[in-house]
Design a protein around this motif. Structure first.
Motif, PDB file in Angstrom:
ATOM      1  N   GLY A   1       5.787  41.583 -75.642  1.00 52.23           N
ATOM      2  CA  GLY A   1       6.008  41.484 -77.089  1.00 52.23           C
ATOM      3  C   GLY A   1       5.333  42.565 -77.892  1.00 52.23           C
ATOM      4  N   ASP A   2       4.751  43.556 -77.248  1.00 56.45           N
ATOM      5  CA  ASP A   2       4.144  44.629 -78.077  1.00 56.45           C
ATOM      6  C   ASP A   2       5.237  45.673 -78.351  1.00 56.45           C
ATOM      7  OD1 ASP A   2       2.195  43.145 -77.001  1.00 56.45           O
ATOM      8  OD2 ASP A   2       1.922  44.576 -75.326  1.00 56.45           O
ATOM      9  N   PHE A   3       5.225  46.162 -79.602  1.00 57.55           N
ATOM     10  CA  PHE A   3       6.247  47.153 -79.968  1.00 57.55           C
ATOM     11  C   PHE A   3       5.945  48.476 -79.264  1.00 57.55           C
ATOM     12  CE2 PHE A   3       8.771  44.893 -82.810  1.00 57.55           C
ATOM     13  CZ  PHE A   3       7.965  43.985 -83.474  1.00 57.55           C
ATOM     14  N   ILE A   4       6.982  49.052 -78.581  1.00 55.58           N
ATOM     15  CA  ILE A   4       6.798  50.374 -77.991  1.00 55.58           C
ATOM     16  C   ILE A   4       7.216  51.405 -79.035  1.00 55.58           C
ATOM     17  CG2 ILE A   4       7.500  51.884 -76.091  1.00 55.58           C
ATOM     18  CD1 ILE A   4       7.898  49.347 -74.402  1.00 55.58           C
TER      19      ILE A   4
ATOM     20  N   GLY B   1      11.943  47.992 -71.058  1.00 52.87           N
ATOM     21  CA  GLY B   1      11.444  46.920 -71.928  1.00 52.87           C
ATOM     22  C   GLY B   1      12.625  46.227 -72.605  1.00 52.87           C
ATOM     23  N   ILE B   2      12.298  45.461 -73.586  1.00 51.39           N
ATOM     24  CA  ILE B   2      13.326  44.658 -74.292  1.00 51.39           C
ATOM     25  C   ILE B   2      13.826  45.504 -75.472  1.00 51.39           C
ATOM     26  CG2 ILE B   2      13.747  42.513 -75.555  1.00 51.39           C
ATOM     27  CD1 ILE B   2      11.159  41.438 -74.143  1.00 51.39           C
ATOM     28  N   LEU B   3      15.137  45.716 -75.495  1.00 56.09           N
ATOM     29  CA  LEU B   3      15.723  46.548 -76.553  1.00 56.09           C
ATOM     30  C   LEU B   3      16.546  45.625 -77.467  1.00 56.09           C
ATOM     31  CD1 LEU B   3      16.130  49.567 -77.356  1.00 56.09           C
ATOM     32  CD2 LEU B   3      18.228  49.513 -75.988  1.00 56.09           C
ATOM     33  N   THR B   4      16.245  45.635 -78.749  1.00 56.81           N
ATOM     34  CA  THR B   4      17.079  44.825 -79.651  1.00 56.81           C
ATOM     35  C   THR B   4      17.177  45.542 -80.992  1.00 56.81           C
ATOM     36  OG1 THR B   4      17.464  42.643 -80.575  1.00 56.81           O
ATOM     37  CG2 THR B   4      15.172  43.420 -80.554  1.00 56.81           C
ATOM     38  N   ALA B   5      17.846  44.885 -81.967  1.00 57.31           N
ATOM     39  CA  ALA B   5      18.048  45.568 -83.261  1.00 57.31           C
ATOM     40  C   ALA B   5      18.018  44.501 -84.362  1.00 57.31           C
ATOM     41  CB  ALA B   5      19.402  46.276 -83.281  1.00 57.31           C
ATOM     42  N   SER B   6      17.811  44.978 -85.591  1.00 59.05           N
ATOM     43  CA  SER B   6      17.904  44.035 -86.737  1.00 59.05           C
ATOM     44  C   SER B   6      19.218  44.331 -87.439  1.00 59.05           C
ATOM     45  CB  SER B   6      16.746  44.281 -87.709  1.00 59.05           C
ATOM     46  OG  SER B   6      17.199  45.225 -88.689  1.00 59.05           O
ATOM     47  N   PRO B   7      19.810  43.321 -88.113  1.00 61.79           N
ATOM     48  CA  PRO B   7      21.111  43.569 -88.784  1.00 61.79           C
ATOM     49  C   PRO B   7      21.005  44.696 -89.810  1.00 61.79           C
ATOM     50  CG  PRO B   7      20.370  41.280 -89.104  1.00 61.79           C
ATOM     51  CD  PRO B   7      19.304  41.978 -88.340  1.00 61.79           C
ATOM     52  N   PHE B   8      19.756  45.017 -90.225  1.00 59.72           N
ATOM     53  CA  PHE B   8      19.656  46.062 -91.268  1.00 59.72           C
ATOM     54  C   PHE B   8      19.306  47.413 -90.640  1.00 59.72           C
ATOM     55  CE2 PHE B   8      20.786  43.502 -94.637  1.00 59.72           C
ATOM     56  CZ  PHE B   8      20.190  42.263 -94.503  1.00 59.72           C
ATOM     57  N   GLY B   9      19.769  47.641 -89.359  1.00 63.72           N
ATOM     58  CA  GLY B   9      19.830  49.004 -88.864  1.00 63.72           C
ATOM     59  C   GLY B   9      18.604  49.516 -88.141  1.00 63.72           C
ATOM     60  N   GLU B  10      17.636  48.628 -87.829  1.00 67.48           N
ATOM     61  CA  GLU B  10      16.445  49.145 -87.125  1.00 67.48           C
ATOM     62  C   GLU B  10      16.559  48.776 -85.642  1.00 67.48           C
ATOM     63  OE1 GLU B  10      12.786  47.162 -87.856  1.00 67.48           O
ATOM     64  OE2 GLU B  10      11.587  48.993 -87.681  1.00 67.48           O
ATOM     65  N   VAL B  11      16.399  49.776 -84.757  1.00 67.88           N
ATOM     66  CA  VAL B  11      16.420  49.520 -83.301  1.00 67.88           C
ATOM     67  C   VAL B  11      14.962  49.440 -82.837  1.00 67.88           C
ATOM     68  CG1 VAL B  11      17.084  50.463 -81.048  1.00 67.88           C
ATOM     69  CG2 VAL B  11      18.605  50.730 -83.024  1.00 67.88           C
ATOM     70  N   VAL B  12      14.736  48.458 -81.971  1.00 67.70           N
ATOM     71  CA  VAL B  12      13.337  48.164 -81.598  1.00 67.70           C
ATOM     72  C   VAL B  12      13.235  48.079 -80.068  1.00 67.70           C
ATOM     73  CG1 VAL B  12      11.588  46.340 -81.643  1.00 67.70           C
ATOM     74  CG2 VAL B  12      12.901  46.865 -83.716  1.00 67.70           C
ATOM     75  N   LEU B  13      12.183  48.726 -79.491  1.00 73.62           N
ATOM     76  CA  LEU B  13      11.903  48.573 -78.046  1.00 73.62           C
ATOM     77  C   LEU B  13      10.567  47.859 -77.925  1.00 73.62           C
ATOM     78  CD1 LEU B  13      12.816  49.255 -75.148  1.00 73.62           C
ATOM     79  CD2 LEU B  13      11.413  51.321 -75.281  1.00 73.62           C
ATOM     80  N   MET B  14      10.561  46.772 -77.137  1.00 75.11           N
ATOM     81  CA  MET B  14       9.316  45.991 -76.999  1.00 75.11           C
ATOM     82  C   MET B  14       8.998  45.816 -75.526  1.00 75.11           C
ATOM     83  SD  MET B  14       9.782  42.886 -79.713  1.00 75.11           S
ATOM     84  CE  MET B  14      11.455  42.522 -79.190  1.00 75.11           C
ATOM     85  N   SER B  15       7.700  45.631 -75.256  1.00 74.77           N
ATOM     86  CA  SER B  15       7.311  45.348 -73.863  1.00 74.77           C
ATOM     87  C   SER B  15       7.591  43.867 -73.616  1.00 74.77           C
ATOM     88  CB  SER B  15       5.802  45.590 -73.733  1.00 74.77           C
ATOM     89  OG  SER B  15       5.133  44.493 -74.383  1.00 74.77           O
ATOM     90  N   PRO B  16       7.707  43.480 -72.341  1.00 75.64           N
ATOM     91  CA  PRO B  16       7.957  42.045 -72.060  1.00 75.64           C
ATOM     92  C   PRO B  16       6.912  41.151 -72.709  1.00 75.64           C
ATOM     93  CG  PRO B  16       8.254  43.334 -70.071  1.00 75.64           C
ATOM     94  CD  PRO B  16       7.708  44.265 -71.104  1.00 75.64           C
TER      95      PRO B  16
END
Lengths: 254, 82, 365, 761
Positions: C68-71, C51-66
Motif C-alpha cells: 500500500g505504499d505509493f511508488i 506492484g498494483i497499478l490503478t487510476a482515479s476517474p479524474f485522470g491520475e494513474v497510481v502505482l502502489m506496492s502490495p
C-alpha cells in the motif's frame, strides 16, 4: 331488492311504444332515456334504425344540437339508402342552424349577421345538399324557408363588413364584399344595398364607367330602392364621420 | 396639431405592380400571360370576363388604375387612369 | 406524481450478518481528495510484477506496492474511463475524452490517438497491437508503437443497450468478445475478419428494455473451452480450437462465468449466485441471500468465494457449500467492479476510488 | 362458365346495412357473371372491414353470401395510467379507430399496445407494459380493458462527451436540455430535465451541432451517440462522440437572385464581412432579416437559400444567399370565427391587415397582439389558408375563444384594507358585443361607501380615439381602518379622451371635477388642522390629467410577455379651490422563462406637491404604502412618515404620532409567475411568488416634527416576500396573498394575510 331493478321482460315493442308516447307528450329527456335503453337491449331489433332517428329528434328537441348533429351525421354514413335517411340530412342542417342561432346571445337580441358565420355557412350547405338530393322530401318546404333566412343573414353579414370597410376608406375591400353578395346570394333583399356599395366604391376610386353600369343596374332592378326615392340617385351615407367634429361636439355631430 | 391627431396606421390595399412589369405588358398577350405578369386583379369590376381592373392605391385616398381589356382572350386595350 | 416502485429493489442486509469468518482491512487509500460526483465507476486495479497499478476517474494513474505504499503517481488526463492495461514494457490508458494513450513505466506518454468513442473496459496489450472495445460497438486494433488503426470491426447496435461493454479476450489468434446486440463474435487477430459468431440472445418483447440482449460479460477460458453468457440469453461452452458449441443452457446474466476448482460459478441477472456442475451445467447449489443487490462476478479466493455488490459491500461465501460467511461495507458510495485476488489478499476499488486490501481468516466454530 | 345472375341474397347482417354491402359488390342482379372470379367478390366485401368471415355459394343462378360481422366495441377502459391522462389515451385510440361503437379487430389492438408503449418510452418510462383484456359480451359486442403498468422513470445518471478539445464538457452540457440528475441546474425539480425522452434527445443532438456550427466549426460531425441503461433499469447514460475539426472564416458573402430593386436595403442587412469567423446563426439571422424585409413589402412567401462553398485547406467558406421573393401574395377575405358574443367590427377594427391587400406578416402579428390586449378573449389564433386554384391569394381565418365578459357580481368579502365589505358590482366588458366597457359598482365597508359608474367606448371615432366617462360618489371614514383621524366625502366626474399615437402607445387627456368635504376628529394631527385652517373643510377641485401609456403585454388578466409603462401628470387647476399636482409613473416588464414560468419586474413611482399659493400636497391626497397594491405584508397605509400630534393646552400630545402618508412614493418588486399545481385549466389561475419593496417619503416636513426626515432614505425601504394566487371563475373570483415582511422595524404593523372572496352570480 329486485323491486327497483327495471323489469327486464319489457318487450321491444313496449319500450318503443313508451318512447313514442313520451315523444308525443314532448317529454324529450324521458324519451331519450327510454330510447337509449331500447338501443342498449335490442341494438339489432326491428326498430334499430327507426330508434336512431327518434333519438336524434329527441336530442334536437331537448336542445342538445351538437349531439343530434353527430347522430345524424353517423346515420347518413351507416345507412346511406335507408328509406327515411332524408330526415337525417334535414336534421343535420337544422342542428347547424340552431347552433348558429345561439350566436344571438342569451337575450337573443344579438344580430346573427354580426357574429361568427361558420355555423351559418355549414347549415346553408347541409340544407342545400338535402334539398338537391331529396327533391320530394316532406321537409323540403321547412328547409327552403330556413335557407332563405340563412341566405339573408349571410348576405347582411357581407354588407355589414362592407360598411365598416367603407368607413375605413378600404373601398376595394368593400366593393369585393358587395360582389360576393351579388354572385353568391341572388334574390336576396340586400342585392340593392350591394349595388349602392359598389356605386359608392367606384365613385371613391374614380371608376366612372363601372359606376354608371352599377347605377343602371340599380335603376333597372331596384327602382324603389330608398336612394332613388328622390327621383335621381342620392348617396345615402353621410360622408364618413369627420372625427374632429365628433370630438369637439363630444359625439353630438359626426 | 400633432397632439390631437390620432395615429393612422397606413394600411395598403389593392395591387402592387412594378414599373418593369408594366413595361412588359403589351396588347395581344393571353389572359394567362397577364395573370402571370401582374397577378390577380384585386377589383372584380362590372365585367370581369373581358375587363380586368388593377387598382393601385397611392396614398391618402388617391388611386391609380391599370385596366386591361380583352377581346376574345387577347389583350385589346391597356389604359392607365390616375 | 410518484412513479411505480422499482420492481427489482434490493433489500438491506439482515441485521445478523454471520461471522463465520473475519474480514479485515489491511490498508486503504482514497485517490480523489473529496467526494464529488464521479463520472466513471468501472476502474479497478491491475496487478503487475512492479506492484498494483490503478487510476482515479479524474485522470491520475497510481502505482502502489502490495503493502500500500505509493511508488509513484502521475496526472495523465482530465478523466480516465477504464482500468489501466499494462505489461512489462508499457501501460495503456483510455481517457474520458475518447483518447487512448500509451505510456512507458515512468509515466511519459509515447503516443496518444483518438478512438472517437468511450471505452469502459481496459484495452488488451499484445505483442505488436492493442485491441480496444468502445461503447459504440466497435472493436479496434491499433499498432502498438504508432497507435495507427490496423482494423476496425463494427456490428449494428440496438437503440438502447446496457451501460458498459465486454472486454475482448485473445485466445490463440482469435479476439473473442460479446456485443450489445446479443452476439458472441471471434475475430481473426491480424485482419479483424470474423472467424465465427453465435447468437447468445434474441431480442423479443415490446419495450426497448424487454429487448435488451447485451453480452457485456467477458468470456472465461478453461481447459481449451470458452465460457460465454449474456443477458436474457443462453450460456455457451465453445471449444476454443474449432469454435464448435459443446453445450448450452439458458442463463441470463450480466457477469462472466468464473471457473473454480470444483464448480463453475455464475451470478444470474437477479443476483443469485449459482455453482454449476461443469459437465451438466446444472446448478449444484444457489445462494440467493443477495437477490437484486447487483452482484459482481464471483472471484474464488483461497477456500472461499468473494463477490462485491452495487451497495458497496464485499461478501464471502464458502466455495464448497455456498454458505454465507461474512459481509463488510467497503465504499458507501457503491462498488461497480469485481474484487481482485492478490495472493492471500483481496483488492477492492469502490466508486469513490477508495482502494482497500482485505484479508480473511476462518473462525473456528 | 358464365350465367345470368337472377338474385343476390345476403345473410348474417346485424349492424351493417344491406345497401353498403351491395354497393361494395362489383356485380348486380341481371349481370352475366362467371363463378370462378368468386374470390374477387369476396375480397371486395371483405375490404369494407365490417366482416370477419365472408363466404359465397351458388344455388342455380342465385348467389348467397354468408357474412359474419366483426364484433363492435362496447366500451374501452384504462387502469393504472397516471402520467398520461385517460382523455389523451382515448384520443390516441379514437383516431386509430378503437372507440365505442366502432368495429373491433385483433391487429388493431396490437397496434394500440405498441403505440401506447412507444408513448411511454418517449417519456423515458422504459418499463411500461400494457396488458389488454378482451371480454366478449352478448350480441356480438366486446369490452376492451387496457391494464397499464407505468413502471419507474428512467432518469439520466451521466452524460459524457468525447472528442471535444475546444469546448469543455461543462460548456457543451449547458447547451443541452437534458441534464444529469445531480446537475446544479436551479429549476431542476420543476423542469424534470433529468427525465430521458427520445424527443429531447433528438433536440439535443441538433443543439450540439448548432453550438459548433454557430462558432465556425463547419467540419463538425457527431460521429455517434449511445443511449444505455444500467442493469437496475433506471439509470441512463448518454454518450456523444464528436469530431470538432477546425474553425472556418468567411472568405466572401454575397446576395444573388431577384432583389426586387431593394439592393442597398437588403445588402445593408448583411452584417457579416469576409474575414469574420463563420457562424451559422449569424447567417440565418441575415436570411430571416431579408425575408422580414421582403415580407413587409408584400412578398409574404419570400425564401432565402444559403449555399456554402468551403475551401478545406484554407479553412475558409464563401457564402451565397440566393433570394427568391416569390409572387406578391394578397389577402382575399378575412373570416372571423368563434365570436358568438362579440360583433364582427369590434374584432375587425383591431386588425392591421385589410382585405384585397398585400399580406404583411408583421401586421398580422401586430393584429394578434392587439386582439390579445383587448381582454375579451382567452385565446386568439390567426392562420392563413390558401385559396384553392390560386397561388397568390390567401384567406385569413381569425379564430377567437371568448372569455366570460359579463360579470354581475355581488361579493361579501374580507380584505385587509377595509375589513368586511359587501360589494355589488355589475361589470360588462364588450357590452352587447359592441366593444363598450360599462361598469356600475356599489362598495360598502367599514371605512368606505363607494358608488362608481363608468362607461368607455374605445372606438369613439373609427380611427381609435376613445372616450371615457366616470361618475363617482365616495364617503370614506378612515377613523377605524388606518390611523389618521379624518373622513372625506367626495363626489365628481371625469371625461377622458384617448388618442393612439403609435401602434402600442396612447395619450389620454382627462378633465375632472370633484367636490370634496373634510371632517376631522378633534385629536387630528397638526398637519390636518393646519390644512383645515388654511383651506376650510370643503373644496371644489377641477383637475386636468395627461397620461402617456405604452403597452405590448400579451394579455390583461394573465400576461406572460411584453412591457407596460405609463406616465401621468394630474394638476388641480387654479379654477378650483386647491392647487396641487401629482406626477405618477409605473412600469412592468415580463421575462418569459418557458411556456409555464415568467419573471416580472415592476416599479411604481410618484411625486406630488402644491403650487401657487399652496406649497404642500393636501394631506388626503398623499401616497400611502403597505397593503395590497404596494408592499404586501404590512397593514394598508401603515408605512411612511408620521404625523405631528396636536398638543392640548398643557403641552402634551393628544395622541401618539401615526402614519400620514407622503408626497413621494417609491415602490418596486419582482415576481415569478408559476403554474398552479394540480390544476389542468391554467387560464383562469394566476399564481406567483413575489418580492415587494418600497415606501413613501416626504419633503414637506413640519419644523416641529422631529421624527420626520426629508427625502428618500433607502434604509427606510421595507421589503416583504410571499405567494399570491388569483382565481377568476365566473362563480367566485378569489384573490389571496400571504406575505412575510423581511425587515419590519418596530412600530410597523404587519399584516401577513390578505384575501378577498367575491361571489358573482
Amino acid at each position: 331488492c329486485s323491486l327497483f331493478r327495471p323489469n327486464t321482460q319489457e318487450s321491444e315493442q313496449a319500450l318503443y311504444d313508451a318512447a313514442n308516447r313520451q315523444l308525443e307528450s314532448r317529454k324529450y329527456t324521458l324519451a331519450i332515456d327510454t330510447l337509449e335503453r331500447l338501443e342498449g337491449r335490442f341494438p339489432f331489433g326491428r326498430y334499430a334504425q327507426q330508434l336512431q332517428l327518434d333519438l336524434m329528434y329527441a336530442r334536437y328537441m331537448s336542445g342538445d344540437y351538437a349531439q343530434a348533429l353527430l347522430d345524424a351525421d353517423r346515420f347518413t354514413r351507416l345507412n346511406p339508402d335507408h328509406p327515411t335517411v332524408d330526415y337525417a340530412w334535414y336534421l343535420k342542417g337544422m342542428s347547424y342552424y340552431k347552433l348558429y342561432e345561439r350566436n344571438s346571445g342569451l337575450t337573443g337580441t344579438g344580430d346573427l349577421a354580426q357574429r361568427s358565420q361558420e355555423e351559418g355557412e355549414n347549415a346553408f350547405n347541409a340544407l342545400r345538399t338535402f334539398v338537391t338530393r331529396f327533391p320530394q322530401s316532406t321537409y323540403r318546404a321547412e328547409a327552403l324557408d330556413t335557407m332563405i333566412l340563412l341566405k339573408d343573414a349571410l348576405a347582411r353579414h357581407e354588407l355589414i363588413v362592407a360598411d365598416y370597410y367603407m368607413r375605413r376608406d378600404a373601398w376595394i375591400a368593400a366593393a369585393e364584399r358587395a360582389q360576393v353578395v351579388r354572385q353568391h346570394y341572388p334574390g336576396v333583399s340586400a342585392q340593392g344595398d350591394a349595388l349602392v356599395v359598389l356605386i359608392e366604391s367606384y365613385k371613391a376610386m374614380g371608376l366612372e364607367e363601372e359606376r354608371q353600369v352599377a347605377l343602371e343596374q340599380l335603376k333597372a332592378d331596384y327602382p324603389e330602392h330608398p336612394t332613388l326615392a328622390s327621383g335621381s340617385y342620392k348617396s345615402p351615407y353621410l360622408q364618413q364621420d369627420r372625427w374632429w367634429l365628433k370630438i369637439l361636439t363630444l359625439g353630438w355631430f359626426s | 396639431c400633432a397632439l390631437f391627431t390620432p395615429y393612422e396606421p397606413e394600411l395598403k390595399q389593392g395591387n402592387f405592380v412594378k414599373e418593369e412589369q408594366l413595361r412588359q405588358l403589351q396588347t395581344g398577350m393571353s389572359t394567362e400571360q397577364v395573370q402571370f405578369l401582374l397577378g390577380t386583379p384585386m377589383l372584380t369590376g362590372e365585367s370581369p370576363s373581358d375587363r380586368w381592373i388593377y387598382p393601385i392605391h397611392e396614398n391618402e385616398g388617391k388611386y391609380r388604375h391599370i385596366i386591361v381589356e380583352f377581346d376574345n382572350g387577347k389583350v385589346s386595350r391597356i389604359t392607365r387612369e390616375s | 406524481c410518484i412513479s411505480g416502485p422499482l420492481k427489482e429493489a434490493p433489500e438491506p442486509l439482515p441485521a445478523d450478518v454471520p461471522t463465520k469468518a473475519k474480514l479485515n482491512i489491511d490498508w486503504w487509500h482514497i485517490l480523489i481528495p473529496f467526494y464529488t460526483e464521479v463520472p466513471f465507476h468501472r476502474i479497478a486495479p491491475t496487478l503487475t510484477d512492479r506492484g498494483i497499478l490503478t487510476a482515479s476517474p479524474f485522470g491520475e494513474v497510481v502505482l502502489m506496492s502490495p503493502e500500500g505504499d505509493f511508488i509513484w503517481r502521475r496526472q495523465i488526463a482530465d478523466q480516465i474511463s477504464a482500468p489501466v492495461a499494462a505489461d512489462n514494457r508499457q501501460m495503456a490508458v483510455v481517457t474520458g475524452n475518447g483518447d487512448l494513450q500509451l505510456l512507458d513505466w515512468n509515466g511519459n506518454t509515447l503516443w496518444r490517438t483518438p478512438i472517437a468513442a468511450l471505452a469502459t473496459e481496459a484495452p488488451v496489450l499484445l505483442e505488436d497491437r492493442i485491441i480496444v472495445q468502445t461503447t459504440d460497438g466497435r472493436i479496434s486494433a491499433l499498432e502498438r508503437n504508432t497507435g495507427r488503426a490496423l482494423w476496425v470491426y463494427q456490428d449494428a447496435q440496438p437503440e438502447l443497450t446496457i451501460t458498459g461493454t465486454a472486454r475482448p479476450t485473445v485466445i490463440d489468434n482469435l479476439v473473442v468478445t460479446g456485443l450489445a446486440n446479443g452476439k458472441l463474435v471471434a475475430l481473426n487477430l491480424n485482419d479483424g475478419s470474423p472467424a465465427w459468431e453465435y447468437r447468445i440472445a434474441r431480442a423479443q418483447g415490446k419495450t426497448d428494455v424487454s429487448r435488451l440482449v447485451d453480452v457485456d460479460a467477458s468470456v472465461s477460458v478453461v481447459d481449451g473451452m470458452i465460457l460465454a453468457a449474456g443477458y436474457q440469453g443462453d450460456m455457451l461452452v465453445i471449444e476454443a480450437a474449432s469454435g464448435r458449441v459443446l453445450a448450452s443452457k439458458p442463463l441470463s446474466t450480466y457477469r462472466a462465468i468464473v471457473p473454480g476448482e470444483q464448480y463453475w460459478y455464475a451470478v444470474n441477472d437477479k443476483s443469485r449466485v449459482l455453482a454449476l456442475d461443469p459437465n451438466t451445467l446444472d446448478p449444484v447449489w444457489t445462494q440467493d441471500q443477495f437477490t437484486y443487490r447487483r452482484l459482481s462476478k464471483v472471484v474464488p479466493w483461497k477456500d472461499a468465494l468473494a463477490v462485491s455488490d452495487a451497495q458497496g459491500y464485499v461478501h464471502l461465501l464458502d466455495a464448497e457449500t455456498g454458505d454465507w460467511l461474512v459481509s463488510r461495507e467497503i465504499d458507501w458510495t457503491g462498488v461497480n467492479t469485481a474484487p481482485m485476488v492478490m495472493g492471500d489478499y483481496l483488492l477492492q476499488q469502490g466508486n469513490s476510488s477508495r482502494i482497500k486490501r482485505l484479508s480473511f481468516e476462518r473462525r473456528a466454530n | 362458365e358464365p350465367f345470368e345472375l337472377s338474385a343476390i341474397t345476403i345473410n348474417g347482417l346485424q349492424r351493417v346495412s344491406l345497401g353498403s354491402v351491395l354497393r361494395a359488390l362489383p356485380i348486380q342482379e341481371g349481370d352475366r357473371v362467371d363463378s370462378d372470379n368468386a374470390d374477387e367478390w369476396l375480397r371486395s366485401v371483405y375490404s369494407t372491414g365490417y366482416f370477419s368471415d365472408v363466404r359465397v355459394l351458388r344455388d342455380g343462378d342465385e348467389l348467397i353470401f354468408e357474412l359474419t360481422e366483426r364484433p363492435s366495441i362496447d366500451s374501452v377502459e384504462f387502469s393504472g395510467n397516471k402520467t398520461i391522462p385517460t382523455e389523451t389515451l382515448e384520443r390516441v385510440l379514437n383516431n386509430v379507430g378503437l372507440a365505442e361503437g366502432e368495429i373491433y379487430s385483433q391487429s388493431l389492438l396490437e397496434g394500440i399496445e405498441l403505440e401506447l408503449e412507444r408513448q411511454y418510452a418517449m417519456q423515458g418510462r422504459y418499463n411500461a407494459t400494457v396488458e389488454p383484456e378482451i371480454t366478449p359480451l352478448s350480441l356480438n359486442r366486446v369490452k376492451v380493458e387496457l391494464d397499464i403498468n407505468e413502471g419507474p422513470v428512467a432518469t439520466i445518471d451521466h452524460i459524457e462527451i468525447t472528442g471535444n478539445e475546444v469546448f469543455t464538457d461543462d460548456e457543451l452540457l449547458d447547451t443541452l436540455r437534458l441534464r444529469e440528475s445531480s446537475s446544479r441546474y436551479v429549476f431542476q425539480w420543476i423542469a424534470r430535465r433529468n427525465r430521458f425522452g427520445q424527443a429531447q434527445l433528438t433536440g439535443d443532438l441538433s443543439r450540439l451541432e448548432d453550438y459548433y456550427l454557430d462558432r465556425g466549426y463547419l467540419d463538425f460531425r457527431l460521429e455517434s451517440h449511445q443511449v444505455s441503461i444500467a442493469d437496475n433499469k433506471s439509470d441512463i447514460t448518454l454518450i456523444f462522440n464528436v469530431f470538432e475539426g477546425e474553425p472556418y472564416h468567411v472568405s466572401g458573402i454575397q446576395l444573388t437572385g431577384d432583389l426586387v430593386d431593394l439592393d442597398e436595403e437588403l445588402n445593408g442587412l448583411v452584417d457579416v464581412e469576409s474575414g469574420d469567423l463563420y457562424s451559422r446563426v449569424a447567417i440565418s439571422n441575415i436570411s430571416s432579416a431579408i425575408t422580414d424585409a421582403l415580407g413587409a413589402r408584400g412578398y409574404a412567401f419570400a425564401d432565402v437559400q444559403t449555399q456554402l462553398d468551403p475551401d478545406r485547406e484554407a479553412r475558409t467558406v464563401d457564402v451565397t444567399l440566393s433570394v427568391n421573393p416569390g409572387k406578391p401574395v394578397y389577402v382575399n377575405r378575412i373570416e372571423i370565427r368563434g365570436n358568438s358574443e362579440t360583433n364582427d367590427e369590434v374584432i375587425r377594427r383591431e386588425l392591421r391587415q385589410l382585405e384585397r391587400a398585400l399580406v404583411i406578416n408583421r401586421n398580422i402579428r401586430l393584429s394578434k397582439g392587439r386582439l390579445e390586449r383587448l381582454g375579451y378573449f382567452k385565446r386568439v389564433d390567426i392562420r392563413t389558408q390558401r385559396v384553392e386554384g390560386r397561388d397568390d391569394l390567401v384567406d385569413l381565418i381569425v379564430v377567437v375563444d371568448e372569455a366570460t365578459q359579463r360579470e354581475i357580481s355581488g361579493s361579501i368579502g374580507y380584505s385587509d384594507v377595509s375589513g368586511f365589505f359587501t360589494e355589488a358590482k355589475m361589470q360588462q366588458k364588450n357590452f352587447q358585443g359592441k366593444g363598450y366597457d360599462f361598469s356600475a359598482s356599489v362598495t360598502v365597508n367599514s371605512t368606505e361607501q363607494n358608488y362608481n359608474l363608468s362607461f368607455e367606448d374605445p372606438y369613439f371615432t373609427v380611427n381609435g380615439v376613445s372616450r371615457g366617462i366616470d361618475l363617482y360618489y365616495r364617503r370614506t371614514d378612515f377613523s377605524q381602518a388606518t390611523f389618521s383621524k379624518y373622513a372625506t366625502n367626495t363626489a365628481g366626474g371625469r371625461l377622458t379622451l384617448g388618442y393612439p399615437i403609435s401602434e402600442n402607445q396612447r395619450l389620454n387627456y382627462a378633465l375632472g371635477y370633484s367636490q370634496d368635504e373634510l371632517f376631522l376628529s378633534d385629536s387630528a394631527p397638526q398637519e390636518m388642522t393646519d390644512f383645515k385652517d388654511a383651506n376650510g373643510d370643503d373644496y371644489e377641485i377641477i383637475d386636468a390629467r395627461v397620461t402617456w401609456n405604452y403597452n405590448t403585454l400579451n394579455g390583461t388578466f394573465k400576461a406572460t410577455r411584453g412591457r407596460q409603462m405609463s406616465l401621468s401628470t394630474e394638476v388641480a387647476t387654479p379654477l378650483g379651490d386647491l392647487t396641487y399636482y401629482r406626477l405618477t409613473g409605473n412600469a412592468e416588464q415580463y421575462f418569459p422563462v418557458n411556456d409555464d414560468y415568467s419573471f416580472r419586474l415592476h416599479t411604481d413611482l410618484g411625486y406630488g406637491g402644491g403650487y401657487g399659493d399652496a406649497d404642500t400636497l393636501p394631506f388626503y391626497k398623499n401616497f400611502y404604502a403597505g397593503g395590497v397594491r404596494s408592499v404586501r405584508g404590512f397593514r394598508y397605509g401603515s408605512l411612511g412618515p408620521l404625523s405631528t400630534p396636536s398638543v392640548d393646552e398643557n403641552g402634551d400630545d393628544l395622541t401618539d404620532p401615526s402614519p400620514i402618508g407622503g408626497n413621494i412614493k417609491v415602490l418596486y418588486g419582482a415576481e415569478l409567475l408559476v403554474p398552479m399545481p394540480f390544476v389542468k385549466d391554467q387560464s383562469s389561475f394566476r399564481a406567483s411568488l413575489f418580492l415587494d419593496g418600497g415606501n413613501v417619503f416626504t419633503d414637506q416636513c413640519r419644523t416641529d416634527n422631529e421624527t420626520c426626515q426629508e427625502g428618500i432614505d433607502f434604509a427606510e425601504m421595507r421589503y416583504a416576500a410571499g405567494v399570491d394566487v388569483t382565481w377568476i371563475t365566473p362563480l367566485a373570483p378569489l384573490s389571496f396573498s400571504y406575505a412575510w415582511p423581511l425587515n419590519a422595524q418596530d412600530g410597523d404593523l404587519e399584516k401577513n394575510f390578505a384575501f378577498t372572496i367575491g361571489l358573482s352570480y
